[in-house]
Design a protein around this motif. Structure first.
Motif, PDB file in Angstrom:
ATOM      1  N   UNK A 113       0.809  -1.219   0.000  1.00 15.39           N
ATOM      2  CA  UNK A 113       0.000   0.000   0.000  1.00 15.39           C
ATOM      3  C   UNK A 113       0.843   1.270   0.000  1.00 15.39           C
ATOM      4  N   UNK A 114       2.156   1.138   0.217  1.00 15.62           N
ATOM      5  CA  UNK A 114       3.050   2.293   0.082  1.00 15.62           C
ATOM      6  C   UNK A 114       3.223   3.150   1.308  1.00 15.62           C
ATOM      7  N   UNK A 115       2.664   2.735   2.447  1.00 10.81           N
ATOM      8  CA  UNK A 115       2.825   3.497   3.686  1.00 10.81           C
ATOM      9  C   UNK A 115       3.060   2.524   4.827  1.00 10.81           C
ATOM     10  N   UNK A 116       4.086   2.804   5.631  1.00  7.82           N
ATOM     11  CA  UNK A 116       4.331   1.895   6.738  1.00  7.82           C
ATOM     12  C   UNK A 116       5.532   2.274   7.569  1.00  7.82           C
ATOM     13  N   UNK A 117       5.810   1.423   8.549  1.00  2.98           N
ATOM     14  CA  UNK A 117       7.005   1.549   9.376  1.00  2.98           C
ATOM     15  C   UNK A 117       7.616   0.164   9.518  1.00  2.98           C
TER      16      UNK A 117
ATOM     17  N   UNK B 133      10.156   6.615  14.606  1.00  2.00           N
ATOM     18  CA  UNK B 133      11.496   6.024  14.659  1.00  2.00           C
ATOM     19  C   UNK B 133      12.364   6.587  15.779  1.00  2.00           C
ATOM     20  N   UNK B 134      12.339   7.900  15.952  1.00  2.00           N
ATOM     21  CA  UNK B 134      13.147   8.508  17.004  1.00  2.00           C
ATOM     22  C   UNK B 134      12.623   8.125  18.390  1.00  2.00           C
ATOM     23  N   UNK B 135      11.288   8.126  18.546  1.00  2.00           N
ATOM     24  CA  UNK B 135      10.706   7.731  19.828  1.00  2.00           C
ATOM     25  C   UNK B 135      11.076   6.289  20.171  1.00  2.00           C
TER      26      UNK B 135
ATOM     27  N   UNK C  51      12.157   2.203   1.812  1.00  2.00           N
ATOM     28  CA  UNK C  51      13.436   2.784   2.230  1.00  2.00           C
ATOM     29  C   UNK C  51      14.601   1.902   1.805  1.00  2.00           C
ATOM     30  N   UNK C  52      15.806   2.418   1.941  1.00  2.00           N
ATOM     31  CA  UNK C  52      17.016   1.651   1.671  1.00  2.00           C
ATOM     32  C   UNK C  52      17.948   1.796   2.862  1.00  2.00           C
ATOM     33  N   UNK C  53      18.196   0.718   3.651  1.00  2.00           N
ATOM     34  CA  UNK C  53      17.684  -0.633   3.395  1.00  2.00           C
ATOM     35  C   UNK C  53      16.228  -0.780   3.858  1.00  2.00           C
ATOM     36  N   UNK C  54      15.527  -1.715   3.228  1.00  2.00           N
ATOM     37  CA  UNK C  54      14.157  -2.010   3.634  1.00  2.00           C
ATOM     38  C   UNK C  54      14.084  -3.326   4.407  1.00  2.00           C
TER      39      UNK C  54
ATOM     40  N   UNK D 174      13.965   1.607  13.193  1.00  2.00           N
ATOM     41  CA  UNK D 174      12.628   1.700  12.610  1.00  2.00           C
ATOM     42  C   UNK D 174      12.669   2.728  11.492  1.00  2.00           C
ATOM     43  N   UNK D 175      12.084   2.397  10.360  1.00  2.00           N
ATOM     44  CA  UNK D 175      12.136   3.265   9.195  1.00  2.00           C
ATOM     45  C   UNK D 175      10.733   3.454   8.624  1.00  2.00           C
TER      46      UNK D 175
END
Length: 475
Positions: free
Chosen positions: A254-258, A381-383, A329-332, A320-321
């Motif tokens: 779907x193109x959106x995630x973490x 990701x930062x949290x 992302x790279x890397x995924x 977490x990306x």
């Protein structure tokens, strides 16, 4: 551990909470919101799946139960169906409310020998949101179909009300399966777990079987032990991995995630590991992949256990990306999983999992993610990095404190140990494992290089909760 040591350990644990500025009691407004949510969760989107006889598998004392499963053979006879229910925390939280804000402040549950600092108030995490036996509970219910080889061929996730029939523990599950007395839904855990482990090998994934050093309660006090993982734990972990991989694929589609990502180890780290293998007399032909070598090791052998400890260095750097707009992302990929992967199976204890569930529920329904999810994604990701770092600090500090308390007053005594790590810059400094007591400590002060993977007689030079560490020297 003596009474005096118990007192000094308790004081040191209290000081640790203050020193690390850890969350204390929940604010009154958070407790009030949690109590109201426990009385009236939002169940408007949950279908009734209480007919499925779910079960949970957790440590015996656990009451914050995130996952329940029901395993069965597919009716077409071509494989298996995994029903995996994950506690639906979002059914209890109002986005932007006091409870939500407090969860973002805490990020993860923190564990101490004498207590824990939970992510959510106990009325939810150990009550209304926990998948306790005999209770109807809201869940994100995954249905994953596998073929006869354990390959996922279909995935679905919906909101549902489920009811667990039994709260089992790993040792009891292992006994039932080994004795052949487990009924099929539980007996299939071994079959599916083994098939998924074979799939892990095929894709180049790796699970490190490193004996864990854990704090255990003994006669009202605390000690340390090395705990070997039971096969049932590994099979159960494969179900969780399967779900995390399925969730990551839904997000990617779907193109959106973490994602939970881990880059491939740099060549220098692998070269260092090869040198360690040579020093430990472990055969590693150049054409053999790292993962294959690891799977051949026996953690009961001291040189193999030392090498497994060294292997953990290649798994550092996980994070977490977030991705949006379709481009991964790279890397995924998570290098140890050797596939796309995300955390989604522990929302009672880890903040990010609630958001992963929402992203997957929206993907399955063909809808855009809720706005509150999209707004929170960039900061997650930062949290999570900060929360994970804090949890690791607490875990290591607690073990250090118990080690120091166990050995307090025994400075000068000799112990049998084996060397599990040697520093490159100073080969007379490193890390040793003691079998009895189950201690992992720093060693320094010698004049000769430490014998990596070899047994060594060591002398305790420093201990005690005040120092919060133990230190050894070659005898």
């Amino acid at each position: 551990m003596t009474g005096a040591a118990d007192c000094s350990l308790g004081a040191a644990l209290r000081a640790l909470r203050t020193e690390l500025d850890l969350p204390g009691a929940f604010p009154p407004e958070v407790l009030a919101e949690a109590a109201e949510a426990a009385r009236a969760p939002d169940l408007s989107a949950h279908k009734d799946a209480t007919d499925l006889p779910f079960l949970t598998i957790d440590p015996p004392a656990s009451t914050d139960l995130d996952q329940a499963m029901h395993l069965e053979r597919r009716r077409d006879g071509r494989g298996y169906r995994v029903h995996y229910a994950i506690a639906d925390v979002a059914a209890f939280l109002r986005p932007g409310g006091a409870l939500d804000a407090e969860a973002h402040r805490r990020v993860t549950t923190l564990y101490f020998p004498d207590d824990r600092i939970p992510l959510h108030p106990a009325v939810l995490s150990e009550g209304a949101a926990s998948l306790l036996p005999g209770e109807a509970r809201p869940a994100a219910l995954w249905r994953i179909d596998l073929d006869g080889d354990g390959v996922a061929v279909a995935t679905d996730v919906r909101r549902a009300l489920i009811r667990s029939r039994a709260k089992l523990d790993y040792a009891g599950v292992q006994r039932q399966i080994d004795a052949g007395t487990a009924e099929e839904p539980l007996a299939l855990l071994r079959d599916i777990g083994r098939l998924r482990a074979e799939q892990e090998v095929a894709r180049g994934g790796i699970s490190l079987d490193v004996p864990e050093q854990e704090i255990v309660e003994r006669d009202g006090s605390y000690g340390l032990a090395y705990r070997a993982t039971l096969p049932a734990e590994a099979w159960n972990a494969q179900i969780s991995l399967l779900t995390g991989m399925a969730a990551a694929r839904l997000m990617a589609d779907t193109g959106t995630g973490i994602l939970r990502t881990l880059p491939l180890a740099p060549d220098g780290a692998v070269a260092r590991l090869r040198r360690s293998a040579h020093a430990l007399r472990i055969d590693w032909p150049h054409h053999v992949p790292y993962a294959e070598v690891v799977r051949s090791l026996d953690p009961e052998k001291s040189n193999h256990a030392a090498f497994l400890q060294e292997c953990t260095t290649l798994l550092r750097g996980a994070g977490y990306t977030v991705f949006e707009g379709g481009d991964l992302p790279d890397p995924a990929v998570h290098a140890a999983v050797a596939d796309l992967y995300t955390h989604c199976t522990a929302p009672l204890r880890r903040l990010v999992d609630r958001y992963a569930s929402e992203l997957c529920l929206a993907a399955t329904a063909g809808k855009a993610p809720p706005e509150w999810v999209r707004e929170a994604l960039p900061a997650l990701p930062k949290e999570m990095a900060e929360g994970t770092r804090r949890a690791g600090t607490v875990e290591r500090a607690c073990v250090d404190l118990v080690e120091a308390a166990l050995l307090e007053g025994r400075e000068g005594e000799l112990f049998d140990a084996y060397v599990v790590d040697v520093q490159d810059r100073d080969p007379s400094t490193g890390t040793v494992h003691l079998r009895d007591p189950a201690i992992v400590g720093r060693i320094e002060g010698g004049t000769a290089p430490l014998p990596l993977g070899e047994r060594l007689r060591v002398r305790l030079t420093r201990a005690g909760p005040a120092a919060r560490t133990v230190l050894f020297a070659p005898a």
